[in-house]
Design a protein around this motif. Structure first.
Motif, mmCIF file in Angstrom:
data_model
loop_
_atom_site.group_PDB
_atom_site.id
_atom_site.type_symbol
_atom_site.label_atom_id
_atom_site.label_comp_id
_atom_site.label_asym_id
_atom_site.label_seq_id
_atom_site.Cartn_x
_atom_site.Cartn_y
_atom_site.Cartn_z
ATOM 1 N N HIS A 1 10.242 11.909 -6.674
ATOM 2 C CA HIS A 1 10.806 10.554 -6.744
ATOM 3 C C HIS A 1 9.844 9.546 -7.377
ATOM 4 O O HIS A 1 9.900 8.350 -7.087
ATOM 5 N N ASP A 2 8.982 10.028 -8.268
ATOM 6 C CA ASP A 2 7.988 9.149 -8.907
ATOM 7 C C ASP A 2 8.625 7.953 -9.590
ATOM 8 O O ASP A 2 8.164 6.821 -9.429
ATOM 9 N N ARG A 3 9.658 8.205 -10.378
ATOM 10 C CA ARG A 3 10.280 7.122 -11.156
ATOM 11 C C ARG A 3 10.860 6.047 -10.246
ATOM 12 O O ARG A 3 10.787 4.855 -10.558
ATOM 13 N N VAL A 4 11.436 6.450 -9.136
ATOM 14 C CA VAL A 4 12.010 5.468 -8.204
ATOM 15 C C VAL A 4 10.905 4.606 -7.617
ATOM 16 O O VAL A 4 11.000 3.365 -7.600
ATOM 17 N N LEU A 5 9.837 5.246 -7.157
ATOM 18 C CA LEU A 5 8.729 4.484 -6.566
ATOM 19 C C LEU A 5 8.078 3.568 -7.603
ATOM 20 O O LEU A 5 7.777 2.408 -7.313
ATOM 21 N N ASP A 6 7.858 4.076 -8.794
ATOM 22 C CA ASP A 6 7.235 3.262 -9.843
ATOM 23 C C ASP A 6 8.104 2.069 -10.237
ATOM 24 O O ASP A 6 7.588 1.024 -10.626
ATOM 25 N N ALA A 7 9.413 2.206 -10.101
ATOM 26 C CA ALA A 7 10.323 1.104 -10.424
ATOM 27 C C ALA A 7 10.176 -0.058 -9.443
ATOM 28 O O ALA A 7 10.597 -1.176 -9.740
ATOM 29 N N TRP A 8 9.582 0.187 -8.289
ATOM 30 C CA TRP A 8 9.379 -0.891 -7.313
ATOM 31 C C TRP A 8 8.336 -1.893 -7.789
ATOM 32 O O TRP A 8 8.268 -3.015 -7.291
ATOM 33 N N GLY A 9 7.505 -1.499 -8.744
ATOM 34 C CA GLY A 9 6.535 -2.405 -9.350
ATOM 35 C C GLY A 9 5.603 -3.080 -8.362
ATOM 36 O O GLY A 9 4.898 -2.424 -7.597
ATOM 37 N N ALA A 10 5.587 -4.405 -8.383
ATOM 38 C CA ALA A 10 4.690 -5.193 -7.531
ATOM 39 C C ALA A 10 4.973 -4.975 -6.048
ATOM 40 O O ALA A 10 4.058 -5.062 -5.225
ATOM 41 N N ASP A 11 6.211 -4.692 -5.707
ATOM 42 C CA ASP A 11 6.540 -4.444 -4.301
ATOM 43 C C ASP A 11 5.806 -3.212 -3.784
ATOM 44 O O ASP A 11 5.379 -3.172 -2.624
ATOM 45 N N LEU A 12 5.643 -2.213 -4.624
ATOM 46 C CA LEU A 12 4.912 -1.011 -4.238
ATOM 47 C C LEU A 12 3.459 -1.355 -3.918
ATOM 48 O O LEU A 12 2.920 -0.894 -2.908
ATOM 49 N N GLU A 13 2.848 -2.176 -4.739
ATOM 50 C CA GLU A 13 1.465 -2.610 -4.485
ATOM 51 C C GLU A 13 1.366 -3.387 -3.172
ATOM 52 O O GLU A 13 0.420 -3.219 -2.400
ATOM 53 N N LEU A 14 2.340 -4.218 -2.911
ATOM 54 C CA LEU A 14 2.353 -4.993 -1.678
ATOM 55 C C LEU A 14 2.431 -4.067 -0.466
ATOM 56 O O LEU A 14 1.731 -4.274 0.527
ATOM 57 N N LEU A 15 3.268 -3.056 -0.536
ATOM 58 C CA LEU A 15 3.380 -2.107 0.571
ATOM 59 C C LEU A 15 2.103 -1.317 0.767
ATOM 60 O O LEU A 15 1.716 -1.020 1.893
ATOM 61 N N ARG A 16 1.423 -1.022 -0.299
ATOM 62 C CA ARG A 16 0.159 -0.280 -0.192
ATOM 63 C C ARG A 16 -0.926 -1.122 0.468
ATOM 64 O O ARG A 16 -1.713 -0.635 1.259
ATOM 65 N N ARG A 17 -0.966 -2.390 0.123
ATOM 66 C CA ARG A 17 -2.009 -3.282 0.659
ATOM 67 C C ARG A 17 -1.663 -3.829 2.029
ATOM 68 O O ARG A 17 -2.532 -4.190 2.786
ATOM 69 N N GLY A 18 -0.372 -3.914 2.317
ATOM 70 C CA GLY A 18 0.049 -4.467 3.603
ATOM 71 C C GLY A 18 0.169 -5.877 3.550
ATOM 72 O O GLY A 18 0.141 -6.869 3.809
#
Length: 60
Positions: free
Chosen positions: A43-60
């Motif tokens: 599901h790489d493409r789906v996760l990568d499509a989250w963009g900045a939101d993905l970074e936010l989830l990683r950082r908390g």
């Protein structure tokens, strides 16, 4: 006579913020595990499509 136990009401705002700050490391660890599993499942493409939101989830 003993009165029945009445559940305490949570204060809004401060207690919610305190709970969020305590759960932050747990939530980040959980998301990291879920992200790794999702990527292994293709599901790489789906996760990568989250963009900045993905970074936010990683950082908390």
């Amino acid at each position: 006579m003993i009165s029945p136990a009445v559940p305490r009401r949570r204060r809004r705002g401060r207690s919610a913020a305190a709970a969020a700050s305590r759960s932050g490391p747990f939530a980040r660890g959980l998301f990291t595990a879920v992200e790794e599993a999702a990527r292994r499942a293709g599901h790489d493409r789906v996760l990568d499509a989250w963009g900045a939101d993905l970074e936010l989830l990683r950082r908390g």
